[in-house]
Design a protein around this motif. Structure first.
Motif, short mmCIF file in Angstrom:
data_model
loop_
_atom_site.label_atom_id
_atom_site.label_comp_id
_atom_site.label_asym_id
_atom_site.label_seq_id
_atom_site.Cartn_x
_atom_site.Cartn_y
_atom_site.Cartn_z
N ASP A 87 -10.56 5.52 -10.31
CA ASP A 87 -9.68 5.18 -11.43
C ASP A 87 -10.18 4.01 -12.27
O ASP A 87 -9.47 3.52 -13.15
N HIS A 129 -3.18 -5.11 -13.90
CA HIS A 129 -3.39 -4.13 -12.83
C HIS A 129 -2.36 -4.35 -11.75
O HIS A 129 -2.18 -5.47 -11.27
N THR A 130 -1.64 -3.30 -11.37
CA THR A 130 -0.62 -3.44 -10.32
C THR A 130 -0.49 -2.16 -9.52
O THR A 130 -0.60 -1.06 -10.06
N HIS A 131 -0.24 -2.32 -8.24
CA HIS A 131 0.07 -1.19 -7.36
C HIS A 131 1.58 -1.06 -7.15
O HIS A 131 2.03 -0.10 -6.52
N GLY A 153 -0.70 1.65 -13.88
CA GLY A 153 -0.99 0.38 -13.23
C GLY A 153 -2.46 0.05 -13.29
O GLY A 153 -2.90 -0.94 -12.72
N HIS A 154 -3.23 0.91 -13.95
CA HIS A 154 -4.67 0.71 -14.05
C HIS A 154 -5.11 0.83 -15.51
O HIS A 154 -5.89 1.71 -15.88
N ASP A 181 0.33 6.70 -12.31
CA ASP A 181 -0.58 6.40 -11.20
C ASP A 181 0.05 5.25 -10.42
O ASP A 181 1.11 4.73 -10.77
N HIS A 182 -0.59 4.89 -9.33
CA HIS A 182 -0.15 3.77 -8.50
C HIS A 182 1.36 3.82 -8.22
O HIS A 182 1.94 4.89 -8.07
N LEU A 193 2.89 2.03 -2.50
CA LEU A 193 2.93 2.47 -3.91
C LEU A 193 4.32 2.94 -4.33
O LEU A 193 4.49 3.98 -4.96
N ALA A 228 -4.98 9.18 -8.51
CA ALA A 228 -5.12 8.19 -7.46
C ALA A 228 -6.56 8.15 -6.95
O ALA A 228 -7.24 9.17 -6.91
N ASP A 262 -6.36 4.65 -2.32
CA ASP A 262 -4.91 4.58 -2.57
C ASP A 262 -4.25 5.80 -1.94
O ASP A 262 -3.86 6.75 -2.64
N TYR A 298 0.82 -1.22 0.00
CA TYR A 298 0.00 0.00 0.00
C TYR A 298 0.85 1.26 0.00
O TYR A 298 0.31 2.36 0.04
#
Length: 264
Positions: free
Chosen positions: A240, A170-172, A116-117, A198-199, A48, A216, A220, A46
């Motif tokens: 997002d 999709h990745t954080h 990441g989205h 992002d992320h 990021l 974000a 997030d 979390y």
């Protein structure tokens, strides 16, 4: 709900609320609070891509930042139900982002765009890349052959993404951005002047000392914490991943117009 041309600020605010990009968004309060707690408890998934140390160990401090910068409910006793993103804060963030894009265009800077989205924001970044290239910016081409534990780091439509199993992922994580910046330094190539992302893509870039701006969601908190500390220059609050990527079209039209950019 298309808006022809470039919306006014008031039209955009109305559109953001109607499409739930802002206003009463789909993310439930309990999910938001869970993520704030995870960040405070030191769960790096979390963070990021950021290094937060022990500066954010109280989830109430995280909630306070999110209430100020995103517009979520500031009552710590409100634990279940709908949460919110203030559309005025979304548009204010777009205005700050536009100012940084304008500078990039004026100075013909090297820009790296990443997401990441991809299901929600790929086209937002693609259109930004096209407008910046039209204005004379260099859209950075990432080194080939990069990968992380999650998959391969690719570039699709000028936007860096994570690919896994022939699917955009999709990745954080900040690891894909780390792979890019490490490879550029290894190859003796200059780093980007600006990252629009992002992320964890945005978080790691800012942590690495690169100018970083991006988007974000209200669950997030990492990028908003980083913005409050100055590690990330701009974090625009929005949902997002709304039901249609086309809902972002008026937002990107407003952003590019505010930045003085035109699309090809």
């Amino acid at each position: 709900m298309p808006i022809p041309g470039t919306p006014s600020r008031a039209e955009l605010v109305d559109h953001l609320v109607k499409t739930r990009i802002a206003g009463e968004v789909a993310t439930p309060r309990e999910n938001n609070l869970s993520h704030y707690r995870q960040l405070a408890n030191g769960n790096r998934n979390y963070w990021l891509g950021l290094e937060l140390g022990d500066r954010w160990t109280d989830e109430q401090d995280v909630l306070a930042v999110m209430a100020e910068r995103v517009g979520v409910n500031d009552d710590p006793e409100y634990r279940y139900g709908q949460d919110t993103i203030d559309p005025e804060l979304t548009v204010a963030g777009l205005d700050r982002l536009a100012a940084r894009l304008r500078k990039a265009a004026e100075d013909r800077q090297r820009v790296l765009l990443a997401t990441g989205h991809p299901g929600g924001l790929l086209d937002v970044h693609r259109r930004t890349a096209a407008a910046l290239r039209e204005a004379g910016c260099e859209i950075l081409v990432i080194p080939a052959g990069l990968q992380t534990d999650e998959g391969y780091v690719w570039q699709v439509a000028d936007v860096a993404v994570l690919e896994h199993g022939a699917t955009l992922w999709h990745t954080h994580s900040g690891e894909p951005m780390k792979a890019i910046l490490t490879a550029l330094e290894r190859d003796g190539r200059p780093l980007p002047d600006l990252v629009v992302a992002d992320h964890g893509w945005a978080g790691y870039a800012g942590q690495h000392g690169v100018d970083s701006v991006g988007y974000a969601d209200c669950n997030d908190p990492g990028l908003f914490v980083a913005e409050s500390e100055g590690t990330v220059q701009v974090a625009v609050p929005l949902d997002d991943h709304v039901v249609s990527p086309r809902h972002y079209d008026p937002m990107i039209a407003y952003l590019l117009a505010a930045a003085g950019l035109t699309e090809e």
